[in-house]
Design a protein around this motif. Sequence first.
Motif, PDB file in Angstrom:
ATOM      1  N   HIS A 176      -1.976  15.487  -7.771  1.00  0.00           N
ATOM      2  CA  HIS A 176      -2.084  14.076  -7.401  1.00  0.00           C
ATOM      3  C   HIS A 176      -1.389  13.852  -6.069  1.00  0.00           C
ATOM      4  O   HIS A 176      -0.444  14.552  -5.747  1.00  0.00           O
ATOM      5  N   ALA A 177      -1.840  12.850  -5.343  1.00  0.00           N
ATOM      6  CA  ALA A 177      -1.138  12.440  -4.133  1.00  0.00           C
ATOM      7  C   ALA A 177      -0.675  11.004  -4.326  1.00  0.00           C
ATOM      8  O   ALA A 177      -1.418  10.169  -4.845  1.00  0.00           O
ATOM      9  N   CYS A 178       0.572  10.723  -3.965  1.00  0.00           N
ATOM     10  CA  CYS A 178       1.010   9.332  -4.024  1.00  0.00           C
ATOM     11  C   CYS A 178       2.100   9.096  -2.984  1.00  0.00           C
ATOM     12  O   CYS A 178       2.786  10.022  -2.556  1.00  0.00           O
ATOM     13  N   ILE A 179       2.222   7.845  -2.577  1.00  0.00           N
ATOM     14  CA  ILE A 179       3.241   7.482  -1.599  1.00  0.00           C
ATOM     15  C   ILE A 179       4.493   7.085  -2.359  1.00  0.00           C
ATOM     16  O   ILE A 179       4.461   6.180  -3.208  1.00  0.00           O
TER      17      ILE A 179
ATOM     18  N   LYS B  12       5.035  -2.861   0.718  1.00  0.00           N
ATOM     19  CA  LYS B  12       4.947  -1.670  -0.147  1.00  0.00           C
ATOM     20  C   LYS B  12       3.646  -1.616  -0.939  1.00  0.00           C
ATOM     21  O   LYS B  12       3.636  -1.205  -2.098  1.00  0.00           O
ATOM     22  N   VAL B  13       2.584  -2.098  -0.337  1.00  0.00           N
ATOM     23  CA  VAL B  13       1.294  -2.089  -1.031  1.00  0.00           C
ATOM     24  C   VAL B  13       0.846  -0.661  -1.299  1.00  0.00           C
ATOM     25  O   VAL B  13       0.324  -0.341  -2.359  1.00  0.00           O
TER      26      VAL B  13
ATOM     27  N   MET C  63      -0.345   1.409  -4.867  1.00  0.00           N
ATOM     28  CA  MET C  63      -1.706   1.886  -5.100  1.00  0.00           C
ATOM     29  C   MET C  63      -1.746   3.080  -6.046  1.00  0.00           C
ATOM     30  O   MET C  63      -2.818   3.528  -6.449  1.00  0.00           O
ATOM     31  N   GLY C  64      -0.575   3.611  -6.369  1.00  0.00           N
ATOM     32  CA  GLY C  64      -0.503   4.648  -7.384  1.00  0.00           C
ATOM     33  C   GLY C  64      -0.898   6.033  -6.893  1.00  0.00           C
ATOM     34  O   GLY C  64      -0.801   6.333  -5.711  1.00  0.00           O
ATOM     35  N   GLU C  65      -1.366   6.844  -7.864  1.00  0.00           N
ATOM     36  CA  GLU C  65      -1.721   8.225  -7.561  1.00  0.00           C
ATOM     37  C   GLU C  65      -3.223   8.346  -7.362  1.00  0.00           C
ATOM     38  O   GLU C  65      -3.989   7.636  -7.993  1.00  0.00           O
TER      39      GLU C  65
END
Lengths: 204, 130
Positions: free
Chosen positions: B78-81, B89-90, B94-96
């Motif tokens: 998974h990729a997430c910020i 911090k939108v 947005m999650g993974e």
Amino acid sequence: MGTLISSVAEAEELERMRRRIFLGLFAALAVALHTLEALLPSPAPWFRLGFANILTLTALFLYGGRAAWSLTLTRIGVGSLVLGSLFSPGFFLSLAGGTLATALMVGAKALFGQRIGPVGVSALGACGHAAGQLLVAWLLLVRHPGLLNLFPLFFLFALGTGIANGIAASLLLDLLRSHRAFGGSTERSTGNPPLPEKNERTPT
Amino acid sequence: MALADLLRRTTLLDRVLVLALFSAALLSLLLLRPGERGELVIVEQGGRIVYRAPLEQERTLRLSGPRGETVLNIAGGHACIVSASCPHKVCMGMGEIARHGELLACVPNNLLVRIEGGKKRDGDFDLLSR
């Protein structure tokens, strides 16, 4: 000073003034709701409940299309001044959504007249708002096909809030039309007739 | 009842319109469903690709943009910020993402993270040739 209404001309003038004052109040309330909504936490900056549209709908059904246009544009202009977002991307998103929504709502009302009620107009307006915002987001911010994947979710959410706002506007219209200030209104040609009396309601 | 009251408030056209819009929404939901699991993470900054690697490769990227640093974590497919310096911090909200076509965007930092590869609808391409 004894009589305020002494002639037909003065009655018309009074009606015009009344209309202007109520539109001013609607605009003030719409700006307040617009600003309040910006303070609410939301999952994304585009997800708005659109409560300010209740006032646009009310103006559309009471006073016609021009009133709805002036209310929307005033709300977005003054609202963004209050929020300090004038000419920012958010402002253009708001403007695009508001313009498309109002165009659809005024158009639908002009086209269908009495056959369409606040709920239908509101649902159409909300979907127009979503489409307009996404279009400008696409043009100004992110030119990526992935943005389109957001559309269905966005559209569904807008439809839900649109129906809710339509019901709210319908309730508000009932309340206002039963009030004395709107009872003597001569501008009935643009609004739907009053809803049926209690004895005509379907029994449950 | 609330439902009867609701029906009394709507005209026939209202109901037809709501149903039509609802079915249009459902139809678009079916048509634009995100694709299968993706294989490649692509990070674009201001339209230029700054990072491209398989999703399996675990990494933490520190990307600096006009509003400061954004930390992108790629782990477990998974990729997430995980942290961002932007005001709302939108992008973190947005999650993974892991499926083909999904994306994370941080507009203040001009950042776009997307997933490609996997089972695509518009033919496949050779990863090495790109």
